[in-house]
Design a protein around this motif. Structure first.
Motif, PDB file in Angstrom:
ATOM      1  N   ALA A 263       0.843  -1.425   0.078  1.00 46.90           N
ATOM      2  CA  ALA A 263       0.055   0.005   0.039  1.00 46.90           C
ATOM      3  C   ALA A 263       0.786   1.173   0.119  1.00 46.90           C
ATOM      4  O   ALA A 263       0.391   2.126  -0.894  1.00 46.90           O
ATOM      5  CB  ALA A 263      -0.811  -0.007   1.269  1.00 46.90           C
ATOM      6  N   MET A 264       1.766   1.119   0.802  1.00 51.72           N
ATOM      7  CA  MET A 264       2.804   2.443   0.844  1.00 51.72           C
ATOM      8  C   MET A 264       3.498   2.686  -0.621  1.00 51.72           C
ATOM      9  O   MET A 264       3.655   3.780  -0.894  1.00 51.72           O
ATOM     10  CB  MET A 264       3.993   2.406   1.966  1.00 51.72           C
ATOM     11  CG  MET A 264       3.300   2.187   3.353  1.00 51.72           C
ATOM     12  SD  MET A 264       4.408   2.085   4.469  1.00 51.72           S
ATOM     13  CE  MET A 264       5.686   3.435   4.525  1.00 51.72           C
TER      14      MET A 264
ATOM     15  N   ALA B 291      -3.173   2.790   4.507  1.00 52.44           N
ATOM     16  CA  ALA B 291      -2.280   1.508   4.372  1.00 52.44           C
ATOM     17  C   ALA B 291      -2.569   0.608   5.634  1.00 52.44           C
ATOM     18  O   ALA B 291      -2.581  -0.567   5.640  1.00 52.44           O
ATOM     19  CB  ALA B 291      -0.820   1.909   4.339  1.00 52.44           C
TER      20      ALA B 291
END
Length: 500
Positions: A285-286, A295
């Protein structure tokens, strides 16, 4: 439910290049049945039925990233043995893009063997040797870092404390990631101090690790806010994500309010590898450009999905997308036959009564609702067997069904009384009942007990049959007759269960 937009499938953002470096392991799973104790010692005798191998440790993080769509590079240390080859084969099959294994003849490849009977772990055998990375191994991994980090969107370090992540390697990771502006995420070793990972963009200890690392001798246990504050102070400016089991997760950052992601109620089946899933989802997600709070929410969701499965689990993008839907998403109730036991097992473990009924349910009407409400009153979990389209045609005639199996399943799933819908192709639900093994079998009152398919099996296991009186004058066949000319209904009402 938090609204989060995932990057478009196939986009550059959805397929970030991520390096995973840490302690790689091979997980071996032996499954069987145990019905008696050994005469040699008070231990169960397991009749082995299957054996499988999976990625573990940092390798599990890597295959979880691959399941999310990332381009993954995996680096670690293995022995000069066949288990190393098995591990490389497993991770490549799991979608890992590139593998850099440093081979040492003086060490075994770390392998954890779990022996399971009736989905209960009976024993675990660990084959491993603690080691510190030698000079040759350090040089080889440093070469990988210099080659890969400039092309990566994130670096993940699952540190299981086996000796790969030395202070020298960590210093190089911090320097190279800072120089390339690449996020560096670490899952700390259970024995490490919070200060051992200075320079990390994000540290992800679990609650036990977080508490042990900063709790002072003789001190009364502080709350999570204080523990988080101490970790942030030790991190030298990085973020800290503390996973807290049934309490969810808490994200701490310098000079910012704490963000708490609450856990959704789950039937915890197996926590093996859940931390790896959380780290992988957080890193993906990051790297994809999501904000830290989003995230964290995704990682919390993925960890919850992982503990509902047996063994190390891989949570993909589609499952995250479905999990972001409102609570009670209809498609979650549509269960494939090969996933049915995974759905039922947590309910059996919790001692819940499983109720089964079946039918065509073509054009849902008040008679169906009455039947399903009675099902819900008979137990805790209602499983509905739904005749497939071809099965309905064989039973009802060429003009049926009016609605497709997919549409009929969605309508049933929308009812609060229904917990699972399973489509079956056979003319009778005998095979499905043998798979569900319900505590209560429910049918319409137009059946005689001796004619009910599955009755002997259910009652033979201590279950019971419930016959529900039908509402006079209402059935799907009558509704269809009113919609089409008389010639349109080829066959009379068939007795396939319920008011169909």
């Amino acid at each position: 439910m938090r609204e989060i937009s995932l990057p478009a499938p196939g986009s550059t953002a959805a397929r970030p290049r991520i390096l995973v470096m840490g302690d790689v392991m091979l997980d071996r799973l032996i499954q069987g049945e145990a019905h008696r104790l050994s005469v040699e010692a008070p231990v169960p005798i397991v009749h082995q039925q299957s054996e499988s191998q999976r990625a573990g440790g940092a390798a599990n993080v890597a295959v979880n990233l691959a399941a999310l769509g990332a381009q993954v590079i995996l680096a670690g240390v293995v022995g000069r043995d066949r288990e190393a080859g098995s591990l490389e084969e497993v991770v490549r099959e799991g979608g890992v893009h590139r593998v850099h294994f440093v081979v040492r003849a003086d060490l075994p490849t770390t392998m954890k063997t779990r022996i399971v009977a009736h989905r209960q772990q009976i024993a675990r055998l660990d084959r491993e040797a603690f080691h510190l990375l030698d000079a040759d191994g350090l040089a080889a991994l440093l070469a990988v870092l210099r080659q890969e980090i400039p092309r990566c969107r994130a670096v993940l370090v699952p540190d299981y404390g086996k000796g790969v992540v030395t202070p020298e390697l960590w210093s190089a990771l911090v320097e190279l990631c800072a120089g390339e502006d690449v996020p560096l995420l670490v899952d700390p070793s259970p024995r490490a101090a919070a200060t051992d990972y200075r320079g990390a963009s994000l540290m992800k200890p679990n609650w036990t690790e977080a508490l042990r690392a900063v709790l002072q001798t003789g001190e009364e246990r502080p709350g999570v806010e204080e523990i988080g504050r101490r970790w942030v102070a030790a991190s030298d400016g990085g973020a800290v994500l503390i996973t807290r089991g049934e309490e969810g997760m808490s994200l701490f950052r310098p000079q910012q309010p704490t963000f708490h992601a609450p856990a959704r109620r789950r039937d915890v089946f197996d926590v093996t590898g859940a931390g790896d899933t959380v780290l992988a989802t957080m890193g993906w997600a990051m790297a994809a450009g999501l904000e830290l709070e989003d995230a964290t929410w995704l990682a919390n969701l993925a960890g919850g999905l992982a503990v509902e499965r047996f063994g190390t689990a891989r949570i993909g993008r589609r499952e995250l997308q479905r999990g972001l839907a409102p609570e009670g998403d209809l498609e979650d109730k549509l269960i494939c036959r090969d996933k049915l036991e995974d759905f039922l097992a947590p309910h059996r473990r919790a001692g819940r009564r499983i109720v089964f009924t079946n039918g065509c349910f073509d054009i849902l009407h008040p008679g169906h609702l009455r039947l399903l409400r009675r099902c819900a009153a008979c137990g805790d979990v209602v499983v509905v067997g739904l005749n497939s389209d071809s099965s309905v045609r064989r039973l009802k005639g060429a003009r049926r069904p009016v609605l497709s199996a997919g549409d009929r399943a969605l309508v049933l799933a929308a009812l609060a009384e229904v917990h699972a819908v399973v489509i079956f192709e056979e003319d009778t639900p005998a095979e499905l009942i043998a798979q569900v093994l319900p505590d209560v079998l429910v049918k319409g009152g137009d059946y005689r007990p001796e004619d009910v398919v599955g009755r002997d099996l259910v009652e033979g296991r201590g279950g019971r049959l419930e016959l529900i009186p039908l509402r006079a004058g209402i059935s799907t066949s009558r509704l269809v007759e009113g919609m089409y000319p008389a010639s349109a209904t080829d066959d009379p009402e068939s007795r396939s269960g319920g008011e169909n």
